[in-house]
Design a protein around this motif. Structure first.
Motif, short mmCIF file in Angstrom:
data_model
loop_
_atom_site.label_atom_id
_atom_site.label_comp_id
_atom_site.label_asym_id
_atom_site.label_seq_id
_atom_site.Cartn_x
_atom_site.Cartn_y
_atom_site.Cartn_z
N GLN A 135 0.81 -1.22 0.00
CA GLN A 135 0.00 0.00 0.00
C GLN A 135 0.85 1.27 0.00
N ALA A 136 2.15 1.13 -0.29
CA ALA A 136 3.00 2.31 -0.41
C ALA A 136 2.53 3.15 -1.59
N GLN A 137 2.69 4.46 -1.48
CA GLN A 137 2.17 5.39 -2.49
C GLN A 137 3.28 6.27 -3.05
N ILE A 138 3.06 6.68 -4.28
CA ILE A 138 3.89 7.72 -4.89
C ILE A 138 3.55 9.06 -4.24
N GLY A 139 4.51 9.97 -4.22
CA GLY A 139 4.25 11.31 -3.71
C GLY A 139 4.76 12.36 -4.68
N PRO A 140 4.54 13.63 -4.39
CA PRO A 140 5.03 14.72 -5.25
C PRO A 140 6.52 14.95 -5.00
N TYR A 141 7.32 13.93 -5.30
CA TYR A 141 8.70 13.88 -4.85
C TYR A 141 9.71 14.02 -5.97
N HIS A 142 10.95 14.35 -5.56
CA HIS A 142 12.12 14.27 -6.41
C HIS A 142 12.80 12.91 -6.13
N THR A 143 14.06 12.76 -6.57
CA THR A 143 14.73 11.46 -6.47
C THR A 143 16.04 11.59 -5.72
N ASN A 144 16.03 11.22 -4.45
CA ASN A 144 17.22 11.30 -3.60
C ASN A 144 17.91 9.93 -3.61
N THR A 145 18.60 9.64 -4.71
CA THR A 145 19.27 8.35 -4.85
C THR A 145 20.37 8.19 -3.81
N ALA A 146 21.10 9.26 -3.53
CA ALA A 146 22.18 9.19 -2.53
C ALA A 146 21.64 8.80 -1.16
N GLY A 147 20.49 9.39 -0.78
CA GLY A 147 19.90 9.06 0.51
C GLY A 147 19.48 7.61 0.58
N GLY A 148 18.93 7.09 -0.53
CA GLY A 148 18.55 5.68 -0.56
C GLY A 148 19.75 4.76 -0.44
N LEU A 149 20.81 5.07 -1.16
CA LEU A 149 22.03 4.25 -1.09
C LEU A 149 22.64 4.28 0.31
N ARG A 150 22.61 5.45 0.93
CA ARG A 150 23.19 5.57 2.27
C ARG A 150 22.42 4.71 3.27
N LEU A 151 21.10 4.77 3.22
CA LEU A 151 20.29 3.96 4.13
C LEU A 151 20.46 2.47 3.84
N ALA A 152 20.51 2.10 2.56
CA ALA A 152 20.69 0.70 2.20
C ALA A 152 22.01 0.16 2.76
N GLN A 153 23.06 0.96 2.70
CA GLN A 153 24.35 0.52 3.25
C GLN A 153 24.26 0.31 4.76
N GLN A 154 23.57 1.21 5.44
CA GLN A 154 23.42 1.05 6.89
C GLN A 154 22.71 -0.25 7.23
N LEU A 155 21.69 -0.61 6.46
CA LEU A 155 20.96 -1.84 6.70
C LEU A 155 21.83 -3.06 6.42
N LEU A 156 22.64 -3.00 5.36
CA LEU A 156 23.47 -4.14 4.98
C LEU A 156 24.65 -4.35 5.92
N LYS A 157 25.12 -3.29 6.56
CA LYS A 157 26.24 -3.43 7.49
C LYS A 157 25.90 -4.31 8.68
N ARG A 158 24.62 -4.43 8.98
CA ARG A 158 24.18 -5.26 10.10
C ARG A 158 24.12 -6.75 9.75
N GLU A 159 24.28 -7.07 8.47
CA GLU A 159 24.12 -8.44 8.01
C GLU A 159 25.47 -9.13 7.85
N ASN A 160 25.52 -10.41 8.24
CA ASN A 160 26.71 -11.22 8.07
C ASN A 160 26.42 -12.29 7.02
N LYS A 161 26.54 -11.91 5.76
CA LYS A 161 26.20 -12.80 4.65
C LYS A 161 27.35 -12.85 3.66
N ASP A 162 27.37 -13.94 2.86
CA ASP A 162 28.40 -14.07 1.83
C ASP A 162 28.31 -12.95 0.81
#
Length: 405
Positions: free
Chosen positions: A276-303
């Motif tokens: 049920q996620a929705q589109i908004g009247p937004y721009h595209t903050n790719t850097a912010g998405g990549l930064r958050l994704a890295q933070q989430l992946l740092k917690r994982e111990n995977k190959d």
């Protein structure tokens, strides 16, 4: 033996006999789609109401010619459709979805929902975990069917805790190979000359595949462009995200997958809220998405750690050190691009592969996506809403598999 075919060319029997799962299948596109929002003035905080659900069911029944002509005529002439025969049947179907745990009805701030059984008014609804699982399974089955598989159940079960699975391919043994001996083929080589004459060249092994454990973050672009230009690109992106979540949960139990929505900023969204996620009247903050994704992946111990980025636009926003959002939708802003590529470089240093699925064909975007792929040794796919699901799923499975002897 012929397969059973259900025909909806005319009304046959009571609609009350419809199973809740059949109804969910009929309205899945409405549930996943942007359909409850205005594409030209999107509200990311909008939540579909029980009225919206009523309309989605009505439309699904009408499209399939499942409403008798006299009931359809009654509905068209009525001041209040909920009081007609078809309206009352639809409300009973809505009740069935609630009773069987596919939706959860919620109320406005006053705690009161107007109306009767299906109750509209201030009442909204949320999809439950059961619904998410159902929609994920359906999406996965549909997408895998498009690439030659019959469905989710056609995937092999991972039977070995070590991650090694026999692939069925045979080869002659070479020094250093794991001795996964194929006894039938080996015996065939020595039966004629006797076991006392067994040589290394007679040994035949069965090769295996190593399935690495993987941590994946799926980045979904929910900027305004994803539903403009006469094309809904966001619904197919959500469908593939749900399908990937279902695939990982049912076939790769040791893997993890998380979801990030990126727009003016970025936030993690649980799979239960993804549909049920929705589109908004937004721009595209790719850097912010990549930064958050890295933070989430740092917690994982995977190959393997990877980011799957689904987008249709150029980076056009940036979170400044003081928290303000800098935006420039015109061209490729050097300031925004520089910050974005720094995050890509950080991914490379952390061993995170970025695979980008681009839903647009602008030359500047192609150059940007190729650069991201080169920097992280990832892949760049230029896809359409119609085929993005197949690309994402095939790429995920291929990345996990390595042939070993």
């Amino acid at each position: 033996m012929t397969s059973k075919v259900t025909r909806y060319s005319r009304f046959e029997g009571e609609l009350d006999s419809l199973e809740a799962s059949e109804l969910m299948q009929m309205i899945q596109e409405a549930l996943l789609g942007q359909g409850f929002n205005d594409p030209y003035d999107p509200d990311p905080n909008a939540r579909p109401s029980m009225d919206d659900l009523f309309d989605a069911i009505l439309e699904a029944l009408a499209e399939r010619n499942m409403i008798p002509e006299e009931q359809l005529l009654e509905a068209l002439q009525a001041d209040d459709i909920s009081q007609t025969q078809i309206g009352q049947q639809i409300e009973r179907l809505m009740d069935k979805l609630q009773e069987e745990g596919f939706i959860r009805k919620e109320f406005g701030d006053d705690g009161q929902g107007a109306g009767t059984a299906g109750g509209a008014g201030d009442a909204t609804f949320q999809l439950t975990d059961k619904s998410i699982d159902f929609l994920g399974y359906k999406s996965l089955r549909d997408l895998m069917g498009g690439i030659g598989h019959s469905g989710a159940g056609s995937h092999d079960t991972r039977d070995y805790a070590s991650g090694i699975e026999m692939s069925g391919e045979l080869k002659n043994y070479e020094f250093g190979d794991t001795l996964n001996l194929d006894t039938t083929a080996t015996l065939g080589n020595v039966m004629g000359k006797g076991f006392d004459q067994l040589e290394e060249s007679d040994l035949v092994i069965r090769q295996a595949e190593y399935h690495s454990s993987a941590a994946t973050v799926v980045m979904l672009d929910c900027s305004h462009s994803m539903i403009l230009y006469g094309e809904d690109r966001f619904t197919p992106a959500k469908r593939v995200a749900l399908a990937l979540a279902h695939l990982i949960r049912t076939q790769y139990a040791g893997d993890t997958v998380k979801f990030v929505l990126f727009h003016d900023s970025a936030e993690e969204v649980p799979v239960s809220k993804l549909a049920q996620a929705q589109i908004g009247p937004y721009h595209t903050n790719t850097a912010g998405g990549l930064r958050l994704a890295q933070q989430l992946l740092k917690r994982e111990n995977k190959d393997m750690k990877q980011i799957v980025m689904i987008t249709d636009g150029k980076p056009s926003a940036l979170t400044l050190p003081d928290g303000r959002i800098y935006k420039n939708p015109y061209g490729l802003d050097p300031y925004v691009m520089g910050a974005t590529l720094r995050e890509v470089a950080n991914c490379r240093r952390s061993g995170i592969q970025v695979n980008t699925f681009m839903l647009a064909q602008d030359p500047d975007l192609l150059a940007f996506v190729r650069r991201v792929a080169e920097m992280t040794r990832g892949k760049a796919y230029f896809t359409t809403p119609e085929n993005i699901g197949q690309y994402v799923l095939m790429d995920f499975v291929a990345n996990k598999t390595k042939l070993v002897n």
